[in-house]
Write a protein that holds these residues in place. Structure first.
Motif, PDB file in Angstrom:
ATOM      1  N   SER A 104       0.704  -1.363  -0.234  1.00 45.12           N
ATOM      2  CA  SER A 104       0.115   0.676  -0.208  1.00 45.12           C
ATOM      3  C   SER A 104       0.492   1.056   0.691  1.00 45.12           C
ATOM      4  O   SER A 104       2.139   1.048  -0.225  1.00 45.12           O
ATOM      5  N   GLY A 105       0.571   2.401  -0.392  1.00 45.35           N
ATOM      6  CA  GLY A 105       1.271   3.907   0.131  1.00 45.35           C
ATOM      7  C   GLY A 105       0.951   3.750   1.084  1.00 45.35           C
ATOM      8  O   GLY A 105       2.853   4.657   1.204  1.00 45.35           O
ATOM      9  N   THR A 106       0.797   2.717   2.656  1.00 44.44           N
ATOM     10  CA  THR A 106       0.802   4.352   3.410  1.00 44.44           C
ATOM     11  C   THR A 106       2.045   2.685   4.448  1.00 44.44           C
ATOM     12  O   THR A 106       3.191   3.267   4.627  1.00 44.44           O
ATOM     13  N   LEU A 156       5.432   4.618   2.709  1.00 42.83           N
ATOM     14  CA  LEU A 156       5.862   5.498   3.208  1.00 42.83           C
ATOM     15  C   LEU A 156       6.603   4.822   4.405  1.00 42.83           C
ATOM     16  O   LEU A 156       7.620   4.661   5.362  1.00 42.83           O
ATOM     17  N   SER A 186      -2.676  16.273   5.341  1.00 38.24           N
ATOM     18  CA  SER A 186      -2.347  15.049   4.777  1.00 38.24           C
ATOM     19  C   SER A 186      -3.094  13.587   4.770  1.00 38.24           C
ATOM     20  O   SER A 186      -3.831  14.416   5.774  1.00 38.24           O
ATOM     21  N   PHE A 187      -3.045  13.560   4.271  1.00 34.83           N
ATOM     22  CA  PHE A 187      -3.944  11.764   4.778  1.00 34.83           C
ATOM     23  C   PHE A 187      -3.473  11.886   5.908  1.00 34.83           C
ATOM     24  O   PHE A 187      -1.522  11.539   6.512  1.00 34.83           O
ATOM     25  N   ALA A 230      -2.146   8.777   6.825  1.00 36.86           N
ATOM     26  CA  ALA A 230      -0.614   8.128   7.039  1.00 36.86           C
ATOM     27  C   ALA A 230       0.547   8.586   6.566  1.00 36.86           C
ATOM     28  O   ALA A 230       1.391   8.074   7.859  1.00 36.86           O
ATOM     29  N   THR A 231       0.858   9.713   6.328  1.00 37.04           N
ATOM     30  CA  THR A 231       2.254  10.709   6.126  1.00 37.04           C
ATOM     31  C   THR A 231       2.178  10.645   7.560  1.00 37.04           C
ATOM     32  O   THR A 231       3.615  10.659   7.628  1.00 37.04           O
ATOM     33  N   VAL A 272       4.453  16.252   1.276  1.00 36.74           N
ATOM     34  CA  VAL A 272       3.108  15.141   0.222  1.00 36.74           C
ATOM     35  C   VAL A 272       3.383  16.412  -0.863  1.00 36.74           C
ATOM     36  O   VAL A 272       2.894  17.747  -0.443  1.00 36.74           O
ATOM     37  N   ASP A 289       6.255  11.912  -0.966  1.00 35.49           N
ATOM     38  CA  ASP A 289       5.183  11.582  -0.009  1.00 35.49           C
ATOM     39  C   ASP A 289       4.661  11.576  -2.128  1.00 35.49           C
ATOM     40  O   ASP A 289       3.240  12.698  -2.048  1.00 35.49           O
ATOM     41  N   ALA A 302       2.254   9.916  -3.143  1.00 33.85           N
ATOM     42  CA  ALA A 302       0.779   9.034  -3.320  1.00 33.85           C
ATOM     43  C   ALA A 302      -0.135   9.486  -4.269  1.00 33.85           C
ATOM     44  O   ALA A 302      -1.013   8.123  -5.073  1.00 33.85           O
ATOM     45  N   GLN A 303      -0.246  10.697  -4.553  1.00 39.49           N
ATOM     46  CA  GLN A 303      -1.755  11.651  -4.349  1.00 39.49           C
ATOM     47  C   GLN A 303      -0.869  12.149  -6.179  1.00 39.49           C
ATOM     48  O   GLN A 303      -1.529  12.592  -6.939  1.00 39.49           O
ATOM     49  N   SER A 305       0.972   5.330  -3.923  1.00 38.80           N
ATOM     50  CA  SER A 305      -0.178   4.388  -3.973  1.00 38.80           C
ATOM     51  C   SER A 305      -0.898   4.427  -4.884  1.00 38.80           C
ATOM     52  O   SER A 305      -1.011   5.551  -5.615  1.00 38.80           O
ATOM     53  N   TYR A 323      -4.063   2.939  -3.736  1.00 38.62           N
ATOM     54  CA  TYR A 323      -5.676   2.866  -3.637  1.00 38.62           C
ATOM     55  C   TYR A 323      -5.662   3.275  -4.552  1.00 38.62           C
ATOM     56  O   TYR A 323      -6.412   4.211  -5.329  1.00 38.62           O
ATOM     57  N   LYS A 352      -6.572   6.688  -6.762  1.00 37.94           N
ATOM     58  CA  LYS A 352      -5.775   7.556  -7.569  1.00 37.94           C
ATOM     59  C   LYS A 352      -5.340   7.689  -8.257  1.00 37.94           C
ATOM     60  O   LYS A 352      -6.164   7.005  -9.056  1.00 37.94           O
ATOM     61  N   TYR A 411      -9.301  17.807   4.083  1.00 39.56           N
ATOM     62  CA  TYR A 411      -9.443  17.287   5.211  1.00 39.56           C
ATOM     63  C   TYR A 411      -9.757  17.085   6.094  1.00 39.56           C
ATOM     64  O   TYR A 411      -9.554  18.697   6.193  1.00 39.56           O
TER      65      TYR A 411
HETATM   66  C1  LIG Z   1      -0.996  11.881   0.639  1.00 39.22           C
HETATM   67  C2  LIG Z   1      -1.199  10.185   1.079  1.00 39.22           C
HETATM   68  N1  LIG Z   1      -0.623   9.666   2.146  1.00 39.22           N
HETATM   69  C3  LIG Z   1      -0.546   8.168   1.815  1.00 39.22           C
HETATM   70  C4  LIG Z   1      -1.632   7.847   1.188  1.00 39.22           C
HETATM   71  C5  LIG Z   1      -1.819   6.514   1.725  1.00 39.22           C
HETATM   72  O1  LIG Z   1      -1.917   5.291   0.684  1.00 39.22           O
HETATM   73  P1  LIG Z   1      -2.808   4.292   1.324  1.00 39.22           P
HETATM   74  O2  LIG Z   1      -4.111   4.097   1.229  1.00 39.22           O
HETATM   75  O3  LIG Z   1      -2.803   3.513  -0.165  1.00 39.22           O
HETATM   76  O4  LIG Z   1      -1.816   3.060   2.310  1.00 39.22           O
HETATM   77  C6  LIG Z   1      -2.535   8.582   0.650  1.00 39.22           C
HETATM   78  C7  LIG Z   1      -3.151   7.613   0.752  1.00 39.22           C
HETATM   79  O5  LIG Z   1      -4.563   7.030   0.822  1.00 39.22           O
HETATM   80  C8  LIG Z   1      -2.236   9.678   0.427  1.00 39.22           C
HETATM   81  O6  LIG Z   1      -3.401  10.494  -0.227  1.00 39.22           O
END
Ligand SMILES: Cc1ncc(COP(=O)(O)O)c(C=O)c1O
Length: 373
Positions: A61-63, A66, A87-88, A90-91, A133, A157, A159-160, A181, A183, A186, A316
């Protein structure tokens, strides 16, 4: 009720690659080689070539991209990792999971991203890494910091933002490692969870490959404690089918963003301060994973649009520094005012490339209707 315009309709895109994806899935099913293996290797090679980098390591995954990137850089207890509060989760979550401390610098209110001055001012003696990010598909412009040999390692990051550029350089060329990511929402989405870490550094790539299989090399000989961050063959096979379509989709998103900009310019909303369209002030290509405006009376507007069948999202609703799980960091409201304001005003509108001009015109007309313009 008029035809709904959802924030994202993945089915609208499916016809473009459905047969090829099903053929790829059938190939994997027949092979019964389901995790890592030839499909993952092939996709990693395609992705590295697309990004113009030597190494891409597929992960779960993107998480996890990272997490494993920070692990490979040796981030751990006592370290601080500097990132954005907008940010999301996970960052910053991955930083805390490694026993390190997330530290924040406020965003540039125009781009929603970190900027060079803010990041430089926030670097401290314990800063072990920086995570810019590239929010919504636009690269964070950290200027000279990206090329500063004195700066702590940078983990992008992206991811997007796969495929976005800054002054002609693509995501992936601005730091030690870049996390992506796949996901499904995306721009390049898998049929489930998937991610990748890309790097130019062969030693780092080697370490990433080891960490994604519990730190083992060869199997069952564990040099360090990693995790299960493996990419499935099915996801890799689907991603390999979709990757050649990515730039075309980004171009469609950019065309829709340009159309929105025209519609907003003639709407009366901007000069009245009711809508601020996303700024294209950064010298580079924004790939518009999301088209995010600032909107007056955002939550009421959102409900009004929903009544008209128009889907929106709030990315967010709360900044990272005020999340309950980070209460121990001791932050309070007002610490990062630009991020907090963005959380109160940001509204993502439908932008996917399959949307035609009529749909975009309906979205803007509905926002005008809300403000009685
Ligand atoms: C900025 C950002 N970082 C990290 C992630 C984590 O990616 P994932 O959902 O694939 O774990 C996402 C996406 O959801 C994201 O938008």
């Amino acid at each position: 009720m008029p035809t709904p315009i959802p924030i994202l309709d993945l089915k609208a895109q499916l016809a473009q690659y459905r047969d090829a994806a099903l053929a790829a899935i059938t190939r994997v099913v027949d092979s019964q080689s389901l995790i890592l293996g030839a499909e993952v290797k092939a996709f990693e090679a395609d992705l590295a070539a697309y990004m113009g980098l030597e190494h891409a390591v597929g992960v779960s995954s993107g998480t996890d991209a990272l997490l494993v990137a920070l692990m490979a850089l040796g981030v751990g207890p006592g370290d601080e990792v500097l990132t954005t509060p907008f940010s999301f989760f996970a960052t910053a979550g991955v930083v805390a999971r490694l026993g390190a401390t997330p530290r924040f610098a406020d965003i540039d209110p125009v781009t929603f991203n970190l900027d060079e001055a803010g990041v430089r001012a926030a670097i401290g003696p314990k800063t072990r890494a920086i995570i810019p990010v590239h929010l919504f598909g636009q690269m964070a412009d950290l200027g000279g910091l990206y090329d500063d040999p004195q700066a702590p390692p940078i983990v992008e990051d992206a991811a997007q933002a796969l495929g976005a550029t800054l002054r002609g350089r693509m995501t992936g060329h601005h730091g030690a490692a870049t996390c992506i990511s796949f996901y499904p929402t995306k721009n390049l989405g898998a049929f489930g969870d998937a991610g990748a870490v890309a790097t130019t550094d062969p030693a780092l790539a080697e370490r990433l490959r080891m960490l994604r299989v519990h730190g083992a090399k060869p199997k069952y000989f564990h040099h360090e404690v990693g995790g299960n961050f493996r990419l499935d063959a099915l996801q890799a096979a689907v991603l390999a089918v979709k990757l050649p379509l990515l730039d075309g989709w980004a171009a469609g998103r950019q065309a829709n963003a340009a159309r929105y900009a025209e519609l907003f310019a003639g709407s009366g909303l901007v000069e009245r301060g009711l809508v601020t369209p996303p700024a294209a002030t950064v010298d580079g290509a924004h790939v518009f994973n999301q088209y995010v405006i600032r909107a007056a009376r955002r939550d009421v507007l959102r409900a009004h649009l929903a009544e008209q069948g128009i889907g929106t999202m709030v990315y967010y609703p709360g900044p990272l520094h005020l999340q309950p799980c980070f209460a121990g960091l001791g932050h309070g409201p007002g610490d990062f005012p630009a991020a907090e304001e963005a959380c109160a005003e940001a509204l993502a509108l439908p932008i996917q490339p399959e949307l035609g001009p009529d749909a975009l015109a309906r979205v803007v007309a509905a926002i005008r209707g809300f403000h009685r313009l």
